[in-house]
Scaffold this motif. Structure first.
Motif, short mmCIF file in Angstrom:
data_model
loop_
_atom_site.label_atom_id
_atom_site.label_comp_id
_atom_site.label_asym_id
_atom_site.label_seq_id
_atom_site.Cartn_x
_atom_site.Cartn_y
_atom_site.Cartn_z
N ILE A 6 -85.86 21.00 27.75
CA ILE A 6 -85.22 20.35 26.61
C ILE A 6 -83.95 21.11 26.24
O ILE A 6 -83.99 22.32 26.01
N LEU A 7 -82.82 20.39 26.22
CA LEU A 7 -81.54 21.02 25.85
C LEU A 7 -81.22 20.81 24.38
O LEU A 7 -80.52 21.60 23.77
N ARG A 8 -81.70 19.69 23.83
CA ARG A 8 -81.51 19.42 22.40
C ARG A 8 -82.78 18.79 21.88
O ARG A 8 -83.18 17.72 22.33
N PRO A 9 -83.47 19.42 20.91
CA PRO A 9 -84.71 18.83 20.40
C PRO A 9 -84.41 17.56 19.60
O PRO A 9 -83.35 17.41 19.01
N GLY A 10 -85.37 16.66 19.60
CA GLY A 10 -85.20 15.40 18.87
C GLY A 10 -86.55 14.90 18.42
O GLY A 10 -87.54 15.64 18.42
N ILE A 11 -86.61 13.63 18.05
CA ILE A 11 -87.83 13.08 17.47
C ILE A 11 -88.95 12.99 18.52
O ILE A 11 -90.12 13.09 18.20
N ILE A 12 -88.58 12.80 19.78
CA ILE A 12 -89.57 12.89 20.87
C ILE A 12 -89.65 14.36 21.24
O ILE A 12 -88.72 14.93 21.78
N GLY A 13 -90.75 14.99 20.90
CA GLY A 13 -90.86 16.44 21.02
C GLY A 13 -91.42 16.91 22.36
O GLY A 13 -91.88 16.10 23.17
N LYS A 28 -88.14 25.98 3.10
CA LYS A 28 -88.67 26.14 4.46
C LYS A 28 -89.26 24.81 4.95
O LYS A 28 -90.05 24.18 4.24
N ILE A 29 -88.86 24.39 6.12
CA ILE A 29 -89.39 23.14 6.71
C ILE A 29 -90.36 23.54 7.82
O ILE A 29 -90.01 24.34 8.68
N PRO A 30 -91.60 23.00 7.81
CA PRO A 30 -92.58 23.36 8.85
C PRO A 30 -91.99 23.17 10.26
O PRO A 30 -91.42 22.13 10.54
N ASN A 31 -92.15 24.19 11.10
CA ASN A 31 -91.51 24.13 12.42
C ASN A 31 -92.46 23.55 13.48
O ASN A 31 -92.84 24.22 14.43
N LYS A 32 -92.82 22.30 13.26
CA LYS A 32 -93.68 21.60 14.24
C LYS A 32 -93.26 20.14 14.32
O LYS A 32 -92.67 19.61 13.36
N GLY A 33 -93.54 19.49 15.44
CA GLY A 33 -93.17 18.08 15.63
C GLY A 33 -91.69 17.88 15.32
O GLY A 33 -90.86 18.68 15.74
N PRO A 34 -91.36 16.82 14.55
CA PRO A 34 -89.96 16.56 14.21
C PRO A 34 -89.31 17.72 13.43
O PRO A 34 -88.09 17.83 13.39
N GLY A 35 -90.13 18.58 12.85
CA GLY A 35 -89.62 19.74 12.12
C GLY A 35 -88.81 20.68 13.02
O GLY A 35 -87.88 21.35 12.56
N ILE A 36 -89.15 20.70 14.31
CA ILE A 36 -88.41 21.53 15.27
C ILE A 36 -86.96 21.03 15.38
O ILE A 36 -86.02 21.82 15.37
N LEU A 92 -92.75 14.61 8.38
CA LEU A 92 -91.58 15.21 9.04
C LEU A 92 -90.67 14.17 9.70
O LEU A 92 -89.46 14.36 9.79
N LYS A 93 -91.25 13.07 10.13
CA LYS A 93 -90.44 12.00 10.73
C LYS A 93 -89.54 11.37 9.65
O LYS A 93 -88.36 11.13 9.88
N GLU A 94 -90.15 11.13 8.49
CA GLU A 94 -89.37 10.59 7.37
C GLU A 94 -88.29 11.59 6.96
O GLU A 94 -87.14 11.22 6.68
N ALA A 95 -88.65 12.88 6.96
CA ALA A 95 -87.69 13.93 6.58
C ALA A 95 -86.49 13.93 7.53
O ALA A 95 -85.33 14.01 7.09
N ALA A 96 -86.74 13.79 8.82
CA ALA A 96 -85.64 13.76 9.81
C ALA A 96 -84.72 12.58 9.53
O ALA A 96 -83.50 12.71 9.56
N SER A 97 -85.32 11.44 9.21
CA SER A 97 -84.50 10.24 8.98
C SER A 97 -83.67 10.35 7.70
O SER A 97 -82.68 9.66 7.53
N ASN A 98 -84.07 11.23 6.81
CA ASN A 98 -83.34 11.39 5.54
C ASN A 98 -82.34 12.55 5.55
O ASN A 98 -81.58 12.72 4.60
N LYS A 124 -82.73 4.11 12.12
CA LYS A 124 -84.11 4.40 11.68
C LYS A 124 -84.52 5.85 11.91
O LYS A 124 -85.19 6.45 11.09
N ILE A 125 -84.10 6.40 13.05
CA ILE A 125 -84.54 7.77 13.37
C ILE A 125 -83.70 8.80 12.62
O ILE A 125 -84.22 9.77 12.08
N GLY A 126 -82.40 8.59 12.57
CA GLY A 126 -81.56 9.40 11.70
C GLY A 126 -81.09 10.73 12.24
O GLY A 126 -80.26 11.39 11.61
N ILE A 127 -81.60 11.20 13.38
CA ILE A 127 -81.02 12.36 14.06
C ILE A 127 -80.85 12.00 15.54
O ILE A 127 -81.47 11.06 16.03
N GLU A 128 -80.01 12.77 16.22
CA GLU A 128 -79.63 12.46 17.59
C GLU A 128 -80.82 12.53 18.55
O GLU A 128 -81.80 13.24 18.31
#
Ligand code: TXA
Ligand code: MG
Length: 315
Positions: free
Chosen positions: A193-200, A296-304, A270-276, A177-181
């Motif tokens: 934070i060593l690796r950004p993810g869906i929990i920002g 360009k993808i907005p650099n905020k929330g899951p966008g990071i 952006l959450k949907e974008a991460a999952s895709n 469902k989340i689609g990124i690590e």
């Protein structure tokens, strides 16, 4: 074709039993998680860990995440601290990984942690993998089920295509469902934070104060290679349009009807974008494009997290 896919199984009692027997023998199993699919093996078994590194062709200096059913199991191997409990209560089971100190009496193989005295631990929420973890008396080392530096798999078929017949058993748990690590947070000393993810960072900061670290600084995860998550064709960020041979990954309403465009989220979610994201990389590659441009993808929330993966993919 059939041979490639004959190692995928639906989850039921029989398959649960089969995967447990296999893991106990030191074999590896492809398992679904809510973030991405993993290649699981007994974290206490030298044989299993060797298999994981070999199959993935992963550099030995890149440590693996150890997965547990709950904090009581993790307590056997790792020194859990106050910051850990705060985040555990709030986010677990879920898409977050904690780096903590290893206990001296821990049975985790030194190859799992690349000989470090720290361990990355995670409690995945996917019900299938939780059922497996619950039945085991050892934790699972489980990197993403892809060849080193490639893109993580988000469905069982991706895993099968990646390793072909080299893996005997992959449990089908639907699309991740989340689609990124997972987000990787070090809780040694000041949390970072060593690796950004869906929990920002913003969300984590509500529970505890994170210290800011510079991008690409040396204290990041040892295995955070600059080039990673690569679809195997050039990826170029911050583009506005494409030519015939190039796929354009887009985001938002503006790009709805353009040719060779692959929209990560028409609703600018952006959450949907991460999952895709990884799904789209794979689709584009299968269609035979030789290059990928990304708007360009907005650099905020899951966008990071999305931009972190894109930066590495384009390195
Ligand atoms: O969502 C996920 O985390 C997935 C699923 C399968 O759980 N797993 C995953 O594992 O992404 P992998 O191996 O692809 O990435 C593990 C990351 C690497 O960047 C590694 O360097 C870092 O975790 N890591 C592992 N142990 C560490 C440690 N002791 N200290 C710092 N970073 C560590
Ligand atoms: Mg990985």
């Amino acid at each position: 074709m059939k041979n490639i896919y004959s190692n995928i199984f639906s989850f039921n009692k029989k398959i649960l039993h089969k995967s447990i027997t296999s893991l106990k023998k030191g074999n590896v199993v492809g398992l679904p998680t809510e973030t991405v699919y993993g290649l699981a093996g007994n974290a206490y078994s030298k044989k299993a860990i060797k298999k994981i590194y070999n199959l993935k062709r992963r550099p030995k200096k890149n440590p693996l995440i150890v997965h547990y059913f709950n904090y009581k199991d993790a307590d056997k191997d790792v020194i859990l601290n106050a910051d850990f409990y705060k985040l555990y209560k709030r986010f677990c089971p879920g898409p977050i990984t904690f780096v903590l100190r290893k206990k001296n009496k821990s049975k985790i193989q030194s190859s799992v942690t690349a000989k470090l005295n720290t361990v990355a631990i995670r409690f995945p929420s996917h019900s299938t993998t939780r059922s497996v973890l619950k039945k085991l008396n050892f934790p699972l080392a489980m990197p993403s089920a892809n060849l080193s530096s490639g893109i993580s798999p988000v469905k069982a078929l991706d895993v099968s295509e990646e390793f072909k017949k080299k893996i005997k058993l992959i449990i089908n748990g639907g699309n991740s469902k989340i689609g990124i690590e997972s987000t990787v947070v070090s809780l040694i000393g000041k949390p970072k934070i060593l690796r950004p993810g869906i929990i920002g960072a913003k969300t984590i900061n509500k529970s505890l104060k994170l210290s800011i670290i510079k991008r690409f600084s040396k204290i990041r995860s040892p295995g955070m290679l600059k080039r990673h998550y690569s679809p195997g064709i050039p990826v170029i960020m911050n583009q506005k349009s494409n030519d015939k041979k190039t796929a354009l990954i887009t985001f938002g309403k503006k790009y709805k009807y353009k040719k060779n465009c692959f929209n990560l989220s028409k609703n600018s979610d952006l959450k949907e974008a991460a999952s895709n994201l990884y799904k789209t990389f794979r689709k584009i590659k299968k269609k035979g494009f030789k290059k990928i441009y990304v708007v360009k993808i907005p650099n905020k929330g899951p966008g990071i997290a999305i931009n972190d993966r894109l930066r590495r993919a384009s390195y």
